[in-house]
Design a protein around this motif. Structure first.
Motif, mmCIF file in Angstrom:
data_model
loop_
_atom_site.group_PDB
_atom_site.id
_atom_site.type_symbol
_atom_site.label_atom_id
_atom_site.label_comp_id
_atom_site.label_asym_id
_atom_site.label_seq_id
_atom_site.Cartn_x
_atom_site.Cartn_y
_atom_site.Cartn_z
ATOM 1 N N ASP A 385 0.805 -1.233 0.000
ATOM 2 C CA ASP A 385 0.000 0.000 0.000
ATOM 3 C C ASP A 385 0.829 1.270 0.000
ATOM 4 O OD1 ASP A 385 -2.113 -1.703 0.206
ATOM 5 O OD2 ASP A 385 -2.227 -1.582 2.403
ATOM 6 N N TYR A 386 2.117 1.126 0.100
ATOM 7 C CA TYR A 386 2.946 2.327 0.284
ATOM 8 C C TYR A 386 4.054 2.452 -0.752
ATOM 9 C CZ TYR A 386 0.912 2.227 4.979
ATOM 10 O OH TYR A 386 0.052 2.208 6.030
ATOM 11 N N THR A 387 4.453 3.693 -0.957
ATOM 12 C CA THR A 387 5.692 3.940 -1.690
ATOM 13 C C THR A 387 6.746 4.174 -0.620
ATOM 14 O OG1 THR A 387 4.599 4.908 -3.586
ATOM 15 C CG2 THR A 387 6.900 5.513 -3.256
ATOM 16 N N HIS A 397 11.373 6.962 4.180
ATOM 17 C CA HIS A 397 9.985 7.413 4.271
ATOM 18 C C HIS A 397 9.015 6.334 3.806
ATOM 19 C CE1 HIS A 397 11.569 11.579 4.629
ATOM 20 N NE2 HIS A 397 10.483 11.704 5.370
ATOM 21 N N GLN A 398 7.839 6.382 4.390
ATOM 22 C CA GLN A 398 6.740 5.513 3.972
ATOM 23 C C GLN A 398 5.629 6.472 3.518
ATOM 24 O OE1 GLN A 398 4.088 3.997 7.000
ATOM 25 N NE2 GLN A 398 4.475 1.904 6.323
ATOM 26 N N LYS A 399 5.314 6.410 2.214
ATOM 27 C CA LYS A 399 4.380 7.412 1.701
ATOM 28 C C LYS A 399 3.092 6.764 1.195
ATOM 29 C CE LYS A 399 8.161 10.273 0.038
ATOM 30 N NZ LYS A 399 8.819 10.908 -1.102
ATOM 31 N N LYS A 426 6.642 8.627 15.679
ATOM 32 C CA LYS A 426 6.212 7.676 16.718
ATOM 33 C C LYS A 426 4.997 6.880 16.237
ATOM 34 C CE LYS A 426 5.129 7.783 21.654
ATOM 35 N NZ LYS A 426 4.489 6.527 21.524
ATOM 36 N N CYS A 427 5.027 5.605 16.563
ATOM 37 C CA CYS A 427 3.910 4.735 16.206
ATOM 38 C C CYS A 427 2.752 4.955 17.157
ATOM 39 C CB CYS A 427 4.368 3.292 16.384
ATOM 40 S SG CYS A 427 4.406 2.391 14.890
ATOM 41 N N TRP A 428 1.558 4.791 16.658
ATOM 42 C CA TRP A 428 0.416 4.924 17.561
ATOM 43 C C TRP A 428 0.524 3.828 18.624
ATOM 44 C CZ3 TRP A 428 -4.029 2.028 18.825
ATOM 45 C CH2 TRP A 428 -4.994 2.750 19.554
ATOM 46 N N ASN A 429 0.542 4.245 19.878
ATOM 47 C CA ASN A 429 0.643 3.287 20.982
ATOM 48 C C ASN A 429 1.922 2.443 20.923
ATOM 49 O OD1 ASN A 429 -1.162 3.498 22.949
ATOM 50 N ND2 ASN A 429 -2.655 2.040 22.114
ATOM 51 N N GLU A 432 9.050 4.730 18.462
ATOM 52 C CA GLU A 432 9.352 5.539 17.259
ATOM 53 C C GLU A 432 9.652 4.552 16.135
ATOM 54 O OE1 GLU A 432 12.822 7.687 18.472
ATOM 55 O OE2 GLU A 432 11.686 9.456 19.046
ATOM 56 N N ARG A 433 9.284 4.903 14.934
ATOM 57 C CA ARG A 433 9.592 4.015 13.812
ATOM 58 C C ARG A 433 11.103 3.966 13.596
ATOM 59 N NH1 ARG A 433 4.717 5.985 12.761
ATOM 60 N NH2 ARG A 433 3.141 4.676 11.756
ATOM 61 N N SER A 434 11.559 2.839 13.084
ATOM 62 C CA SER A 434 12.985 2.723 12.762
ATOM 63 C C SER A 434 13.132 1.754 11.590
ATOM 64 C CB SER A 434 13.775 2.222 13.965
ATOM 65 O OG SER A 434 13.320 0.944 14.333
ATOM 66 N N ARG A 451 9.804 -5.165 4.674
ATOM 67 C CA ARG A 451 8.923 -5.926 5.568
ATOM 68 C C ARG A 451 8.974 -5.273 6.940
ATOM 69 N NH1 ARG A 451 12.121 -9.648 8.629
ATOM 70 N NH2 ARG A 451 14.229 -9.615 7.795
ATOM 71 N N GLU A 452 7.817 -5.361 7.606
ATOM 72 C CA GLU A 452 7.749 -4.788 8.947
ATOM 73 C C GLU A 452 8.033 -5.945 9.901
ATOM 74 O OE1 GLU A 452 4.364 -2.148 9.038
ATOM 75 O OE2 GLU A 452 4.679 -1.783 11.175
ATOM 76 N N ALA A 453 9.309 -6.119 10.247
ATOM 77 C CA ALA A 453 9.729 -7.268 11.049
ATOM 78 C C ALA A 453 8.991 -7.286 12.383
ATOM 79 C CB ALA A 453 11.234 -7.200 11.271
ATOM 80 N N GLN A 454 8.907 -6.144 13.027
ATOM 81 C CA GLN A 454 8.110 -5.945 14.238
ATOM 82 C C GLN A 454 7.269 -4.720 13.953
ATOM 83 O OE1 GLN A 454 8.753 -7.290 17.559
ATOM 84 N NE2 GLN A 454 10.698 -8.327 17.249
ATOM 85 N N LYS A 455 6.281 -4.477 14.773
ATOM 86 C CA LYS A 455 5.446 -3.293 14.536
ATOM 87 C C LYS A 455 6.344 -2.043 14.496
ATOM 88 C CE LYS A 455 0.929 -1.942 14.850
ATOM 89 N NZ LYS A 455 0.224 -2.361 13.642
ATOM 90 N N CYS A 456 6.291 -1.366 13.361
ATOM 91 C CA CYS A 456 7.026 -0.117 13.159
ATOM 92 C C CYS A 456 8.549 -0.276 13.115
ATOM 93 C CB CYS A 456 6.624 0.935 14.188
ATOM 94 S SG CYS A 456 4.899 1.392 13.987
ATOM 95 N N GLU A 457 9.000 -1.517 12.950
ATOM 96 C CA GLU A 457 10.430 -1.752 12.713
ATOM 97 C C GLU A 457 10.545 -2.371 11.326
ATOM 98 O OE1 GLU A 457 11.575 -2.895 17.258
ATOM 99 O OE2 GLU A 457 12.581 -3.995 15.647
ATOM 100 N N TYR A 458 11.132 -1.629 10.405
ATOM 101 C CA TYR A 458 11.106 -2.021 8.993
ATOM 102 C C TYR A 458 12.476 -2.508 8.520
ATOM 103 C CZ TYR A 458 6.931 0.908 9.358
ATOM 104 O OH TYR A 458 5.745 1.450 9.757
ATOM 105 N N VAL A 459 12.423 -3.515 7.659
ATOM 106 C CA VAL A 459 13.671 -3.982 7.049
ATOM 107 C C VAL A 459 13.542 -3.775 5.539
ATOM 108 C CG1 VAL A 459 15.218 -5.927 6.665
ATOM 109 C CG2 VAL A 459 14.044 -5.688 8.862
HETATM 110 C C1 MAN Z 1 0.745 2.950 9.716
HETATM 111 C C2 MAN Z 1 1.919 2.380 8.968
HETATM 112 C C3 MAN Z 1 2.195 0.949 9.360
HETATM 113 C C4 MAN Z 1 2.290 0.832 10.865
HETATM 114 C C5 MAN Z 1 1.092 1.464 11.532
HETATM 115 C C6 MAN Z 1 1.272 1.476 13.047
HETATM 116 O O1 MAN Z 1 -0.413 2.348 9.308
HETATM 117 O O2 MAN Z 1 3.013 3.175 9.272
HETATM 118 O O3 MAN Z 1 3.368 0.481 8.753
HETATM 119 O O4 MAN Z 1 2.397 -0.517 11.254
HETATM 120 O O5 MAN Z 1 0.935 2.793 11.097
HETATM 121 O O6 MAN Z 1 0.174 2.001 13.670
#
Ligand code: MAN
Length: 482
Positions: A385-387, A397-399, A426-429, A432-434, A451-459
């Motif tokens: 869903d993202y660029t 960036h995640q756009k 920062k991720c909701w709840n 911070e994203r990394s 891939r989002e290895a963990q919530k808001c941790e991207y590889v």
């Molecule tokens: C957005 C994106 C997702 C992320 C969620 C966390 O939807 O950044 O990649 O997992 O926020 O709430």
């Protein structure tokens, strides 16, 4: 030793009549020869009759008696794959009705229930082609990496030169500042001196005015006294003229003779005209008054000024200041002060730049500083869903159509040569994203997957010349020797 020699001789004795045992490589053939009707498990745990090798019943703990059947759960089957790359299969894949990709000679399906064609020739061709492409990619990527390395060396030299230039600039600022501060001090002291001159002149003028007033009063007094004396003289002259010595009045006689005597000794007094002239005289004190001045000029004054200014910088003495109630600063001083302030600001800015430049020299930019050359190169890919956008050594960036989320800002290159970015939005709840960018060799920069290895941790999986090795067999990691 003797036992070993005997064994060797026995093996050599049978070397010409080695029989093929299914599922083992040539290197293990000597262990699978029927010398005396016995087979010793390869882990030496057991010796069994030779006819129990490949009898579809598992005898050895290590599964070595069944290399060609699926009887031992831990057994392995060797595919010769002549003309291509030999391989081992788990024994469970033997005769399972599936032609294994990796066993291109089809030997895994020997029961005859499934017929597997020998595709090794074709496979070898494809493999060679893929290897050639890989090599072409490596070579091309390596070439690019070398260009970047060259550029990085230049960039490093630029930083070193910039450090020297900035250092020299700061030194000259310092000298200029010392000069200007000394001049300011001199000007301030001169102004203070001038104020003292003005003050002294004012006081002197006041004193002169008071003196003039006093003289004027004195002159009036003198005039009055002169008139009185004139009257007395007339009286005494009349007395002397009309005096009759025959009356023997001793007091009158004494007075007349004292008056005669007085007439002879009285000095000529200053005339009224002369006094008036004296009072009209103007007195210009300006040139005549000498005001002591501090040693503020010349070389000594310059260094004294600079030293005073430095002491004031450290708060050890008060910065020489002019009492604002007694003085208004001259335009020259104001201008000098502004000029000093300007130099200070520019110097501070240069000092900050110098620190940044020095820090940049010590930063880890990978081997031969190669990463220095790619800072700011950006590329992106549409993934799900993202660029996602990667800007090397800057940010990730995640756009989406409505959002541009910062995944992270570049932090460092880790021990595996991956680029680490953190402190993103920062991720909701959550945290911070990394993000981490894993690099693999490619002709050019390309974002393959995220891939989002963990919530808001991207590889991020990135293909880049950065990860290309100088020769086959090397890792090509940016942190490894180039
Ligand atoms: C957005 C994106 C997702 C992320 C969620 C966390 O939807 O950044 O990649 O997992 O926020 O709430």
């Amino acid at each position: 030793m003797l036992k070993f020699s005997v064994t060797c001789l026995a093996i050599l004795g049978h070397a010409s009549s080695l029989e093929k045992v299914r599922g083992i490589p040539g290197s293990k053939l000597p262990y699978y020869q029927n010398y005396n009707g016995l087979f010793k498990c390869l882990d030496s745990s057991k010796t069994i009759p030779f006819e129990r090798v490949n009898d579809d019943y598992c005898d050895c703990i290590d599964g070595s008696d069944e290399p060609g059947t699926s009887a031992c759960p831990n057994g392995t089957f060797f595919c010769q794959n002549a003309g291509h790359i030999p391989t081992y299969l788990p024994s469970s894949r033997i005769n399972d009705g599936v032609c294994e990709e990796s066993c291109c000679d089809g030997s895994d399906e020997w029961s005859g229930l499934t017929t597997c064609p020998n595709t090794c020739k074709q496979k070898a061709k494809e493999y060679a082609k893929a290897e050639a492409e890989k090599e072409a990619t490596r070579a091309s990527g390596w070439k690019q990496k070398q260009e970047w390395t060259k550029k990085a060396q230049q960039l490093r030299m630029d930083v070193e030169n910039e450090i020297q230039r900035t250092d020299a600039k700061i030194q000259s600022f310092r000298v200029n500042l010392e000069d200007k501060e000394a001049s300011l001090l001199r000007l301030q002291e001169e102004d203070q001196g001038q104020a003292q001159v003005d003050q002294s002149q004012k006081e002197a003028q006041e004193a002169v005015t008071k003196l003039k007033d006093a003289i004027s009063v004195l002159r009036d007094q003198i005039e009055k006294q002169t008139n009185r004396i004139g009257q007395l003289e007339i009286m005494m002259k009349d007395l002397a003229a009309g005096y009759n010595p025959n009356f023997q009045d001793m007091a009158v006689k004494g007075a007349v003779s004292a008056f005669d005597e007085l007439e002879t000794i009285l000095p000529t007094s200053i005339s009224s005209e002369e006094l008036t002239k004296l009072l009209e005289t103007t007195i210009d004190l300006r040139a005549g008054v000498a005001i002591p001045r501090a040693a503020s000029s010349g070389v000594v004054g310059k260094y004294l000024g600079a030293a005073k200014s430095k002491l004031a910088d450290f708060g050890l003495i008060q910065r020489p200041s002019v009492d604002p109630t007694s003085m208004v600063e001259s335009t020259q001083i104001i201008k000098m002060r502004e000029s000093i302030e300007k130099i200070r600001e520019e110097m501070l800015q240069d000092e900050r730049s110098l620190n940044q430049l020095k820090a940049s020299l010590n930063e880890n930019y990978g081997d031969k500083d190669v990463l220095r050359a790619v800072k700011g190169i950006c590329f992106s890919s549409l993934i799900s869903d993202y660029t996602y956008e990667v800007c090397l050594l800057e940010n990730l960036h995640q756009k989406s159509s409505s959002l541009n989320t910062l995944v992270g800002t570049y932090s460092h290159v880790d021990e595996n040569g991956s680029l680490v970015y953190n402190h993103g939005t920062k991720c909701w709840n959550g945290p911070e994203r990394s993000g981490r960018v894993d690099l693999e060799c490619g002709k050019e920069n390309e974002l393959l997957a995220v891939r989002e290895a963990q919530k808001c941790e991207y590889v991020f999986r990135v293909r880049s010349p950065l990860a290309c090795a100088g020769s086959i067999g090397q890792t090509g990691r940016v942190t490894d020797e180039l």
